[in-house]
Scaffold this active site. Structure first.
Site, PDB file in Angstrom:
ATOM      1  N   GLN A  79      -1.142  -2.133   7.115  1.00 22.76           N
ATOM      2  CA  GLN A  79      -0.444  -0.854   7.363  1.00 22.76           C
ATOM      3  C   GLN A  79       0.868  -0.785   6.557  1.00 22.76           C
ATOM      4  O   GLN A  79       0.920  -1.334   5.479  1.00 22.76           O
ATOM      5  CB  GLN A  79      -0.189  -0.631   8.854  1.00 22.76           C
ATOM      6  CG  GLN A  79      -1.440  -0.327   9.664  1.00 22.76           C
ATOM      7  CD  GLN A  79      -2.173  -1.559  10.140  1.00 22.76           C
ATOM      8  OE1 GLN A  79      -1.559  -2.514  10.567  1.00 22.76           O
ATOM      9  NE2 GLN A  79      -3.480  -1.547  10.066  1.00 22.76           N
ATOM     10  N   GLY A  88      -7.752  -1.336   5.921  1.00 20.77           N
ATOM     11  CA  GLY A  88      -8.871  -1.351   4.993  1.00 20.77           C
ATOM     12  C   GLY A  88      -8.344  -1.646   3.610  1.00 20.77           C
ATOM     13  O   GLY A  88      -7.462  -0.948   3.127  1.00 20.77           O
ATOM     14  N   HIS A  89      -8.818  -2.714   3.015  1.00 25.24           N
ATOM     15  CA  HIS A  89      -8.392  -3.068   1.661  1.00 25.24           C
ATOM     16  C   HIS A  89      -9.571  -2.891   0.725  1.00 25.24           C
ATOM     17  O   HIS A  89     -10.652  -3.405   1.004  1.00 25.24           O
ATOM     18  CB  HIS A  89      -7.961  -4.532   1.593  1.00 25.24           C
ATOM     19  CG  HIS A  89      -6.641  -4.792   2.236  1.00 25.24           C
ATOM     20  ND1 HIS A  89      -6.204  -6.050   2.545  1.00 25.24           N
ATOM     21  CD2 HIS A  89      -5.664  -3.957   2.619  1.00 25.24           C
ATOM     22  CE1 HIS A  89      -5.008  -5.969   3.087  1.00 25.24           C
ATOM     23  NE2 HIS A  89      -4.663  -4.699   3.156  1.00 25.24           N
ATOM     24  N   LYS A 145      -1.933  -2.416  -1.251  1.00 25.01           N
ATOM     25  CA  LYS A 145      -1.558  -3.827  -1.041  1.00 25.01           C
ATOM     26  C   LYS A 145      -2.721  -4.768  -1.366  1.00 25.01           C
ATOM     27  O   LYS A 145      -2.497  -5.864  -1.848  1.00 25.01           O
ATOM     28  CB  LYS A 145      -1.136  -4.060   0.420  1.00 25.01           C
ATOM     29  CG  LYS A 145       0.133  -3.334   0.815  1.00 25.01           C
ATOM     30  CD  LYS A 145       0.482  -3.587   2.261  1.00 25.01           C
ATOM     31  CE  LYS A 145      -0.531  -2.993   3.233  1.00 25.01           C
ATOM     32  NZ  LYS A 145      -0.594  -1.530   3.256  1.00 25.01           N
ATOM     33  N   ASP A 160      -1.834   2.129   3.065  1.00 23.32           N
ATOM     34  CA  ASP A 160      -2.643   2.567   1.926  1.00 23.32           C
ATOM     35  C   ASP A 160      -1.850   2.648   0.620  1.00 23.32           C
ATOM     36  O   ASP A 160      -2.110   3.497  -0.221  1.00 23.32           O
ATOM     37  CB  ASP A 160      -3.304   3.938   2.211  1.00 23.32           C
ATOM     38  CG  ASP A 160      -4.055   3.937   3.520  1.00 23.32           C
ATOM     39  OD1 ASP A 160      -4.747   2.949   3.783  1.00 23.32           O
ATOM     40  OD2 ASP A 160      -3.934   4.914   4.286  1.00 23.32           O
TER      41      ASP A 160
HETATM   42  P1  IMP Z   1      -4.164   2.545  15.158  1.00 25.71           P
HETATM   43  O1  IMP Z   1      -3.544   1.471  14.325  1.00 25.71           O
HETATM   44  O2  IMP Z   1      -5.652   2.621  15.016  1.00 25.71           O
HETATM   45  O3  IMP Z   1      -3.712   2.487  16.591  1.00 25.71           O
HETATM   46  O4  IMP Z   1      -3.622   3.954  14.610  1.00 25.71           O
HETATM   47  C1  IMP Z   1      -2.273   4.345  14.717  1.00 25.71           C
HETATM   48  C2  IMP Z   1      -1.825   5.103  13.478  1.00 25.71           C
HETATM   49  O5  IMP Z   1      -1.779   4.220  12.371  1.00 25.71           O
HETATM   50  C3  IMP Z   1      -2.761   6.238  13.049  1.00 25.71           C
HETATM   51  O6  IMP Z   1      -1.991   7.289  12.492  1.00 25.71           O
HETATM   52  C4  IMP Z   1      -3.618   5.604  11.969  1.00 25.71           C
HETATM   53  O7  IMP Z   1      -4.146   6.554  11.077  1.00 25.71           O
HETATM   54  C5  IMP Z   1      -2.586   4.712  11.301  1.00 25.71           C
HETATM   55  N1  IMP Z   1      -3.174   3.555  10.613  1.00 25.71           N
HETATM   56  C6  IMP Z   1      -3.637   2.420  11.183  1.00 25.71           C
HETATM   57  N2  IMP Z   1      -4.064   1.569  10.240  1.00 25.71           N
HETATM   58  C7  IMP Z   1      -3.848   2.150   9.052  1.00 25.71           C
HETATM   59  C8  IMP Z   1      -4.040   1.730   7.690  1.00 25.71           C
HETATM   60  O8  IMP Z   1      -4.481   0.618   7.399  1.00 25.71           O
HETATM   61  N3  IMP Z   1      -3.677   2.642   6.738  1.00 25.71           N
HETATM   62  C9  IMP Z   1      -3.142   3.841   7.039  1.00 25.71           C
HETATM   63  N4  IMP Z   1      -2.935   4.273   8.292  1.00 25.71           N
HETATM   64  C10 IMP Z   1      -3.272   3.432   9.292  1.00 25.71           C
END
Ligand code: IMP
Length: 426
Positions: free
Chosen positions: A225, A40-41, A16, A13
């Site tokens: 991420q 999420g973009h 990007k 977040d």
């Molecule tokens: P997962 O990727 O859904 O398995 O989540 C694992 C961890 O990564 C959690 O703490 C999520 O909140 C975090 N996370 C996954 N994708 C994002 C993103 O795009 N932005 C911020 N945090 C993310």
């Protein structure tokens, strides 16, 4: 400059999407190399807001080929939803390509994600519940199903039968999470969805990408991420299940490391994190709430409020090292206007010693206390500034300190969500 990798330097977040969108107009190809619809973009074009989860932000430029690379995990329902919603808003999407090697998310992945998160013994990670982790587990455990497999009903049935048997047993008996999957229905649903986007699927995505590399095309590799969510280099186990770092582009897109010319690290002027796990410079309440409201810090995927904190120079140094950052894109500096003072963490105190190397062991990290420098704030509204020299003196001092801690030069500074709200230094 042919291949540029863009990565997040914090916990995701960082903004990007906007930087990718900005660079996209000068690119020939954009490749997303890992993650799935956990990302999420948000891209704001004129008065329209677009939220993308899987499709690279460059898709708004019809001449830019956008590839969902082999390293991505794809939920076909989400992909189709995105394709259809963009089509309805006037984008033809003839420029989208999906690697046949990308892995597919099935309902049992989402169920396993939810079931694991409910079981205390498994330790709550605070995932996005999209099935990302369980899908990557299957990939590495060699029972995953790839996009290309969706076109082969016999193979799909064979693979699904084994997976359904295994996952149903695990969910019903170990997790007490009742499920009952209908294999015929799953095959019918996934085949139908595949038929709707199969014209976009490429069997050899790495050949497509390497051909572009050989032709010196301008290619942007887009990481989702951020570094601190990397499965190896982040705050394990509070991480995602892929490699968002620059090195992830090599395996997730299929290029050699020597092909990478620039690595742009996207840095938010303060830090946020969604989900559980350590966050040394977190501010609970007060200023943390203020940053959340002013910066609209709510997850683009799950809508969860993001935890907010001060800029962390130790995290920054870690990200610079792991990714080999050559340029910085600093975002959301406008959110810090009107603060009397701004704190910058430059080191941690750990058992009486000052350290600047990020401890990746969360138990050691829990004992770290941030050491802060205090910087004077500024009152000016930055949202219309387009030249570096027009920034307030204190803003420039703050930015220069961030660049010094990152040991990289600033290339871009974003002062608002809109496309035009950007200061270019290179
Ligand atoms: P997962 O990727 O859904 O398995 O989540 C694992 C961890 O990564 C959690 O703490 C999520 O909140 C975090 N996370 C996954 N994708 C994002 C993103 O795009 N932005 C911020 N945090 C993310």
């Amino acid at each position: 400059m042919t291949v540029t990798v863009i990565i997040g330097t914090q916990w995701g977040d960082e903004g990007k999407g906007k930087i990718t969108d900005l660079l996209a107009r000068d690119m020939d190809m954009i490749v997303r190399y890992q993650g799935g619809n956990n990302a999420g973009h948000t891209v704001v074009i004129k008065d329209e807001t677009f939220k993308l989860h899987l499709i690279p932000s460059g898709v708004f430029y019809p001449n830019v080929v956008c590839v969902i690379g082999n390293g991505v995990v794809v939920d076909p329902a989400v992909l189709l939803q995105e394709i259809n919603s963009l089509k309805q808003r006037g984008f033809a999407l003839d420029n989208l390509r999906i690697s046949a090697q990308a892995h597919v998310i099935f309902p049992y992945h989402r169920d396993l994600d939810a079931a694991q998160e409910q079981k205390n013994e498994a330790g709550r990670i605070g995932t996005t519940n999209r099935g990302i982790g369980p899908c990557y587990v299957d990939k590495f455990n060699r029972r995953g199903i790839r996009i290309g497999d969706l076109g082969n009903t016999e193979l799909l049935r064979q693979r699904l039968a084994w997976n359904i048997l295994e996952k149903s047993f695990q969910l019903n008996n170990f997790y007490n999470y009742p499920v009952n999957y209908d294999i015929d229905q799953l095959i019918a649903d996934y085949t139908k969805m595949f038929n709707e986007f199969k014209h976009l699927v490429v069997d050899e995505s790495t050949a497509l990408i390497n051909q572009a590399v050989n032709q010196n095309k301008r290619i942007l590799m887009e990481g989702a991420q951020g570094t601190m969510l990397d499965v190896d280099h982040g705050t394990y186990p509070y991480v995602t299940s892929s490699s968002p770092i620059a090195g992830g582009a090599c395996s997730g897109a299929g290029i050699g490391p020597q092909e990478i010319d620039e690595v742009i690290g996207v840095v938010k002027a303060y830090v946020t994190r969604v989900g559980g796990g350590p966050f040394p410079t977190e501010i609970i309440g007060g200023m943390g709430d203020q940053l959340r409201e002013k910066g609209h810090e709510y997850g683009a995927t799950t809508g969860r409020p993001r935890r907010c904190g001060w800029f962390d120079g130790v995290v920054m140094k870690h990200a610079s090292k792991i990714n080999g950052i050559t340029q910085l894109a600093i975002t959301k500096i406008d959110v810090l206007s009107q603060l009397e003072k701004i704190m910058v963490c430059t080191a941690y105190e750990y058992e009486g010693k000052t350290i600047t190397d990020f401890p990746t062991d969360i138990y050691r990290l829990a004992k770290c206390r941030p050491i802060y420098e205090e910087w004077p704030g500024w009152n000016e509204d930055l949202s219309k500034v387009t030249k570096y020299q027009d920034l307030p003196v204190n803003t420039k001092k703050y930015l220069e300190r961030l660049a010094e801690l990152a040991e990289a030069k600033i290339a871009l500074i974003s002062v608002g969500a809109e496309r035009g709200q950007i200061i270019k230094l290179i």
